[in-house]
Design an enzyme around this catalytic site. Structure first.
Site, PDB file in Angstrom:
ATOM      1  N   GLU A 182       0.858  -1.200   0.000  1.00 37.37           N
ATOM      2  CA  GLU A 182       0.000   0.000   0.000  1.00 37.37           C
ATOM      3  C   GLU A 182       0.887   1.241   0.000  1.00 37.37           C
ATOM      4  OE1 GLU A 182      -2.742   0.308   3.347  1.00 37.37           O
ATOM      5  OE2 GLU A 182      -2.730   2.489   3.163  1.00 37.37           O
TER       6      GLU A 182
ATOM      7  N   ARG B 118       0.448  10.398   0.583  1.00 37.83           N
ATOM      8  CA  ARG B 118       0.775  11.423   1.578  1.00 37.83           C
ATOM      9  C   ARG B 118       1.957  12.265   1.163  1.00 37.83           C
ATOM     10  NH1 ARG B 118       0.279   7.646   7.023  1.00 37.83           N
ATOM     11  NH2 ARG B 118      -1.581   6.614   6.278  1.00 37.83           N
TER      12      ARG B 118
ATOM     13  N   THR C 268      -4.534   6.077   1.914  1.00 40.94           N
ATOM     14  CA  THR C 268      -4.847   7.479   2.253  1.00 40.94           C
ATOM     15  C   THR C 268      -5.670   8.140   1.146  1.00 40.94           C
ATOM     16  OG1 THR C 268      -2.642   7.467   3.283  1.00 40.94           O
ATOM     17  CG2 THR C 268      -3.884   9.505   3.429  1.00 40.94           C
TER      18      THR C 268
ATOM     19  N   LYS D  61     -10.822  -1.743   6.982  1.00 40.84           N
ATOM     20  CA  LYS D  61      -9.595  -1.405   7.692  1.00 40.84           C
ATOM     21  C   LYS D  61     -10.029  -0.956   9.091  1.00 40.84           C
ATOM     22  CE  LYS D  61      -6.460   2.594   7.289  1.00 40.84           C
ATOM     23  NZ  LYS D  61      -5.079   2.711   6.811  1.00 40.84           N
TER      24      LYS D  61
END
Ligand code: 3PG
Length: 212
Positions: A41, A45, A69, A129
């Site tokens: 993943e 960011r 994100t 998640k």
């Protein structure tokens, strides 16, 4: 819209990657794959995150590279175009769910309360998640949710590490764990890809023994 976990391969550990230097993307991914991880993943960011996803997808077509994100609807199509095969968000909202569905991107949104899990189920989303795991009640909270929602599967992230992954993976509803401990900033900055491979290999071994 879910189906992230089906693509995980044999090792139920997902590195949560922050790319500070685009040149690190491919060697870091190679090191993680060498250590037995199959899904990666890359979090959106940093400015180079999309380019990193693209580089990994192009250089390592067998890697299951995903994007984390995802907090803006427009990012979903961008990461699909870059080659992401799954997406992860810290939460679930109507607009993010609509964007994930529009792109047909396997998606893991975040939830930590019964209300949030319920809202996901009402959308037909049962792969979640559990984030931020450590500060949201940890394994105890997750066990309580799993007792109520028997059809929901979780991937805790946030405060998960080699020291506590077994306390999560020993819960039957937890089918994977994720975190940034697999790519320590000092090893990455030094280009010590051997260290990254070792950490990944140890995590896989610990994970497989926790689930067997
Ligand atoms: C995530 O996005 O899943 C978390 O930020 C990872 O948390 P960690 O750095 O505590 O592993």
């Amino acid at each position: 819209m879910s189906k992230v976990f089906e693509q995980l391969g044999t090792c139920p550990v997902i590195p949560v990657i922050v790319i500070e230097n685009l040149e690190h993307a491919v060697p870091m991914a190679e090191a993680l794959l060498e250590g037995g991880l199959e899904a990666l993943e890359v979090t959106l960011r940093t400015p180079d995150a999309l380019a990193a996803i693209e580089s990994i997808a192009r250089a390592l077509p067998d890697a299951m590279v995903g994007a984390g994100t995802l907090i803006e609807s427009a990012q979903f199509q961008q990461v699909v175009d870059a080659g992401a095969r799954f997406g992860v968000s810290p939460c679930l909202t109507d607009s993010l769910a609509t964007a994930a569905q529009a792109c047909d991107l396997p998606w893991l949104p975040g939830a930590v309360t019964a209300t949030e899990v319920q809202a996901a189920r009402e959308r037909g989303i049962t792969d979640l998640k559990f984030f931020p795991a450590g500060t949201s009640g940890g394994p105890g909270q997750l066990k309580s949710l799993a007792a109520v929602y028997a059809d929901v599967r979780f991937c805790p992230t946030g405060g998960v590490s080699a020291d506590n992954l077994d306390s999560y993976l020993s819960i039957p509803a937890v089918v994977a764990v994720g975190g940034s401990w697999l790519t320590p900033a000092d090893a990455v900055a030094a280009g010590d890809w051997g260290a990254v491979t070792r950490i990944a290999r140890e995590a896989c071994a610990a994970a497989v023994s926790s689930t067997s």
